[in-house]
Design a protein around this motif. Structure first.
Motif, PDB file in Angstrom:
ATOM      1  N   VAL A  54       0.845  -1.203   0.000  1.00  0.00           N
ATOM      2  CA  VAL A  54       0.000   0.000   0.000  1.00  0.00           C
ATOM      3  C   VAL A  54       0.877   1.249   0.000  1.00  0.00           C
ATOM      4  N   ALA A  55       1.935   1.231   0.799  1.00  0.00           N
ATOM      5  CA  ALA A  55       2.865   2.367   0.833  1.00  0.00           C
ATOM      6  C   ALA A  55       3.531   2.563  -0.524  1.00  0.00           C
ATOM      7  N   ALA A  56       3.893   1.464  -1.173  1.00  0.00           N
ATOM      8  CA  ALA A  56       4.491   1.573  -2.510  1.00  0.00           C
ATOM      9  C   ALA A  56       3.492   2.168  -3.500  1.00  0.00           C
ATOM     10  N   ALA A  57       2.225   1.776  -3.375  1.00  0.00           N
ATOM     11  CA  ALA A  57       1.202   2.328  -4.271  1.00  0.00           C
ATOM     12  C   ALA A  57       1.042   3.829  -4.057  1.00  0.00           C
ATOM     13  N   PHE A  58       1.048   4.252  -2.795  1.00  0.00           N
ATOM     14  CA  PHE A  58       0.904   5.684  -2.528  1.00  0.00           C
ATOM     15  C   PHE A  58       2.175   6.461  -2.863  1.00  0.00           C
ATOM     16  N   PHE A  79      -0.789   7.109 -11.058  1.00  0.00           N
ATOM     17  CA  PHE A  79      -1.489   6.539  -9.909  1.00  0.00           C
ATOM     18  C   PHE A  79      -2.965   6.330 -10.236  1.00  0.00           C
ATOM     19  N   HIS A  80      -3.475   5.182  -9.821  1.00  0.00           N
ATOM     20  CA  HIS A  80      -4.903   4.873  -9.940  1.00  0.00           C
ATOM     21  C   HIS A  80      -5.353   4.318  -8.600  1.00  0.00           C
ATOM     22  N   LEU A  81      -6.547   4.625  -8.210  1.00  0.00           N
ATOM     23  CA  LEU A  81      -7.051   4.229  -6.899  1.00  0.00           C
ATOM     24  C   LEU A  81      -7.057   2.716  -6.707  1.00  0.00           C
ATOM     25  N   VAL A  82      -7.082   1.990  -7.784  1.00  0.00           N
ATOM     26  CA  VAL A  82      -7.117   0.537  -7.687  1.00  0.00           C
ATOM     27  C   VAL A  82      -5.773  -0.033  -7.203  1.00  0.00           C
ATOM     28  N   MET A  83      -4.698   0.719  -7.313  1.00  0.00           N
ATOM     29  CA  MET A  83      -3.377   0.211  -6.921  1.00  0.00           C
ATOM     30  C   MET A  83      -3.298  -0.172  -5.440  1.00  0.00           C
ATOM     31  N   PRO A  84      -3.723   0.679  -4.508  1.00  0.00           N
ATOM     32  CA  PRO A  84      -3.687   0.232  -3.105  1.00  0.00           C
ATOM     33  C   PRO A  84      -4.689  -0.889  -2.830  1.00  0.00           C
ATOM     34  N   ASP A  92      -7.282   2.434 -20.926  1.00  0.00           N
ATOM     35  CA  ASP A  92      -6.405   3.589 -20.776  1.00  0.00           C
ATOM     36  C   ASP A  92      -5.414   3.429 -19.622  1.00  0.00           C
ATOM     37  N   GLN A  93      -5.711   2.535 -18.682  1.00  0.00           N
ATOM     38  CA  GLN A  93      -4.843   2.318 -17.526  1.00  0.00           C
ATOM     39  C   GLN A  93      -4.074   0.998 -17.622  1.00  0.00           C
ATOM     40  N   ALA A  94      -4.019   0.415 -18.783  1.00  0.00           N
ATOM     41  CA  ALA A  94      -3.491  -0.942 -18.945  1.00  0.00           C
ATOM     42  C   ALA A  94      -2.036  -1.081 -18.487  1.00  0.00           C
ATOM     43  N   ALA A 119       1.564  -2.637 -11.750  1.00  0.00           N
ATOM     44  CA  ALA A 119       1.202  -2.751 -10.331  1.00  0.00           C
ATOM     45  C   ALA A 119       0.778  -4.177 -10.003  1.00  0.00           C
ATOM     46  N   PHE A 120       0.026  -4.794 -10.898  1.00  0.00           N
ATOM     47  CA  PHE A 120      -0.429  -6.165 -10.683  1.00  0.00           C
ATOM     48  C   PHE A 120       0.760  -7.126 -10.630  1.00  0.00           C
TER      49      PHE A 120
END
Length: 137
Positions: free
Chosen positions: A16-20, A30-35, A91-93, A99-100
């Motif tokens: 989560v920290a890496a995503a933020f 950044f996309h909200l789905v990452m965390p 668009d976020q592919a 991230a995945f």
């Protein structure tokens, strides 16, 4: 098992920290789905670990079946989640796939190390029990 879930929570918080941190350094990627992915991987990994550890108490043949079944099921779930998100958010592919993959690789390494530690601990307990039983005779 409690130690495992504490370690899983720590790894999840690190993801989560890496995503933020992506939000801080590259706001456009950044996309909200990452965390949320971190929690998704934590839930899937926790369930997989629970199933595999419980199957270790059964025969070796059943353990192999449960382990392979859990692994295939998890990979299939990941494939469905990845493909469905990519088809609905083209668009976020790139950023989502990156991230995945980072989340998947992190949890794969974590789960592999955790299972190795668990198996070694169980072998050590079994060896000590055998030695105690031999000494009593």
């Amino acid at each position: 098992m409690k130690r495992y879930y504490i370690a899983l929570a720590i790894v999840t918080l690190l993801l989560v920290a890496a995503a933020f941190s992506v939000l801080l350094f590259s706001r456009s990627d950044f996309h909200l789905v990452m965390p949320i992915l971190a929690f998704y991987f934590a839930i899937i990994t926790g369930i997989q670990h629970f199933v595999v550890v419980k199957s270790m108490n059964k025969s070796p043949r059943q353990f192999v079946q449960y382990f392979l079944g859990a692994t295939v099921a998890v990979l299939f779930i990941h494939l469905v989640v990845l493909a469905s998100y990519l088809f609905t958010h083209t668009d976020q592919a790139k950023s989502f796939t990156l991230a995945f993959c980072i989340g998947f690789a992190t949890m794969l390494v974590f789960e592999t190390v955790a299972l190795l530690i668990h198996v070694n601990r169980e072998k050590k307990k079994a060896k000590q029990t055998t030695e105690l039983n031999n000494n009593e005779i």
